[in-house]
Motif scaffolding. Structure first.
Motif, PDB file in Angstrom:
ATOM      1  N   ASP A 107      12.336  -1.601  12.225  1.00  0.00           N
ATOM      2  CA  ASP A 107      11.187  -1.211  11.657  1.00  0.00           C
ATOM      3  C   ASP A 107      10.301  -2.007  11.035  1.00  0.00           C
ATOM      4  O   ASP A 107       9.188  -2.097  11.523  1.00  0.00           O
ATOM      5  N   ILE A 108      10.736  -2.755  10.070  1.00  0.00           N
ATOM      6  CA  ILE A 108       9.763  -3.871   9.632  1.00  0.00           C
ATOM      7  C   ILE A 108       9.581  -4.789  10.272  1.00  0.00           C
ATOM      8  O   ILE A 108       8.425  -5.187  10.121  1.00  0.00           O
ATOM      9  N   SER A 113       4.679  -7.168  13.075  1.00  0.00           N
ATOM     10  CA  SER A 113       4.050  -7.325  14.480  1.00  0.00           C
ATOM     11  C   SER A 113       2.870  -6.466  14.540  1.00  0.00           C
ATOM     12  O   SER A 113       1.749  -7.212  15.445  1.00  0.00           O
ATOM     13  N   GLU A 114       2.778  -5.264  14.199  1.00  0.00           N
ATOM     14  CA  GLU A 114       1.430  -4.787  14.146  1.00  0.00           C
ATOM     15  C   GLU A 114       0.312  -4.971  12.969  1.00  0.00           C
ATOM     16  O   GLU A 114      -0.619  -4.287  12.847  1.00  0.00           O
ATOM     17  N   GLY A 115       0.651  -5.952  12.102  1.00  0.00           N
ATOM     18  CA  GLY A 115      -0.157  -6.555  11.284  1.00  0.00           C
ATOM     19  C   GLY A 115      -0.082  -5.614   9.728  1.00  0.00           C
ATOM     20  O   GLY A 115      -0.967  -5.814   8.988  1.00  0.00           O
ATOM     21  N   VAL A 117       1.972  -5.865   7.095  1.00  0.00           N
ATOM     22  CA  VAL A 117       2.821  -6.588   6.403  1.00  0.00           C
ATOM     23  C   VAL A 117       3.174  -5.872   5.288  1.00  0.00           C
ATOM     24  O   VAL A 117       4.357  -5.782   4.848  1.00  0.00           O
ATOM     25  N   ALA A 118       2.183  -5.290   4.564  1.00  0.00           N
ATOM     26  CA  ALA A 118       2.521  -4.722   3.176  1.00  0.00           C
ATOM     27  C   ALA A 118       3.378  -3.584   3.378  1.00  0.00           C
ATOM     28  O   ALA A 118       4.209  -3.396   2.649  1.00  0.00           O
ATOM     29  N   ALA A 119       3.252  -2.756   4.504  1.00  0.00           N
ATOM     30  CA  ALA A 119       4.083  -1.486   4.588  1.00  0.00           C
ATOM     31  C   ALA A 119       5.505  -2.245   5.077  1.00  0.00           C
ATOM     32  O   ALA A 119       6.415  -1.581   4.613  1.00  0.00           O
ATOM     33  N   SER A 120       5.676  -3.135   5.786  1.00  0.00           N
ATOM     34  CA  SER A 120       7.014  -3.823   5.931  1.00  0.00           C
ATOM     35  C   SER A 120       7.537  -4.360   4.919  1.00  0.00           C
ATOM     36  O   SER A 120       8.931  -4.015   4.732  1.00  0.00           O
ATOM     37  N   LEU A 121       6.889  -5.118   3.963  1.00  0.00           N
ATOM     38  CA  LEU A 121       7.497  -5.397   2.672  1.00  0.00           C
ATOM     39  C   LEU A 121       8.046  -4.508   1.964  1.00  0.00           C
ATOM     40  O   LEU A 121       9.008  -4.572   1.329  1.00  0.00           O
ATOM     41  N   THR A 122       7.093  -3.372   1.738  1.00  0.00           N
ATOM     42  CA  THR A 122       7.419  -2.353   0.798  1.00  0.00           C
ATOM     43  C   THR A 122       8.692  -1.631   1.377  1.00  0.00           C
ATOM     44  O   THR A 122       9.696  -1.277   0.618  1.00  0.00           O
TER      45      THR A 122
END
Length: 147
Positions: A107-108, A113-115, A117-122
């Motif tokens: 998921d992260i 890869s979809e840009g 990054v903030a949601a990924s890091l959260t």
């Protein structure tokens, strides 16, 4: 050989139950009736599927922390609350299947890869920090209840 085969059976049965619980959370939150309930906050962790993954991981940490402290506290008293096969079924089978590091990483990675990054890091932070915090909180709560 009987001990090994009972261990495999315990993990297999527990794993099946944990996988069903994990899938159930995804259906409820990502595709089902509770999707609307989390709509406002699910974007923080990449959407409804990310929310279901995070919930599964945090719930698993909470349950594992509680189980850990409960079994340790009773062991200190010389009691064995559950058989080794049952503990294996719960720890490795149910909770191992319920929580899912590989899904978290997937998921992260997709979010990044979809840009997003903030949601990924959260999502990564909430899972790791929240998971550790819930494990410790659950263990401390059970320890307090049992003392």
């Amino acid at each position: 050989m009987m001990g090994w085969s009972m261990n495999v059976l315990a993990v297999a049965i527990g794993g099946s139950l944990g996988a069903l619980c994990r899938y159930g959370l995804t259906v409820l939150f990502a595709q089902g009736p509770l999707q609307r309930l989390i709509g406002g906050i699910s974007h923080l962790v990449g959407g409804e599927a990310g929310f279901a993954t995070t919930l599964a991981n945090l719930l698993g940490c909470l349950l594992l922390g509680s189980l850990y402290q409960w079994t340790e506290s009773l062991a200190d008293l010389g009691e064995t609350p559950l058989s080794p096969h049952m503990l294996l079924a719960i720890r490795v089978g149910i909770l191992g299947s319920l929580t899912t590091f590989s899904t978290l990483v997937g998921d992260i990675t997709v979010l990044s890869s979809e840009g997003r990054v903030a949601a990924s890091l959260t999502m990564l932070s909430v899972n790791l920090v929240g998971g550790c915090a819930l494990f410790l909180l659950a263990a401390a709560s059970v320890r307090g209840l049992l003392s």
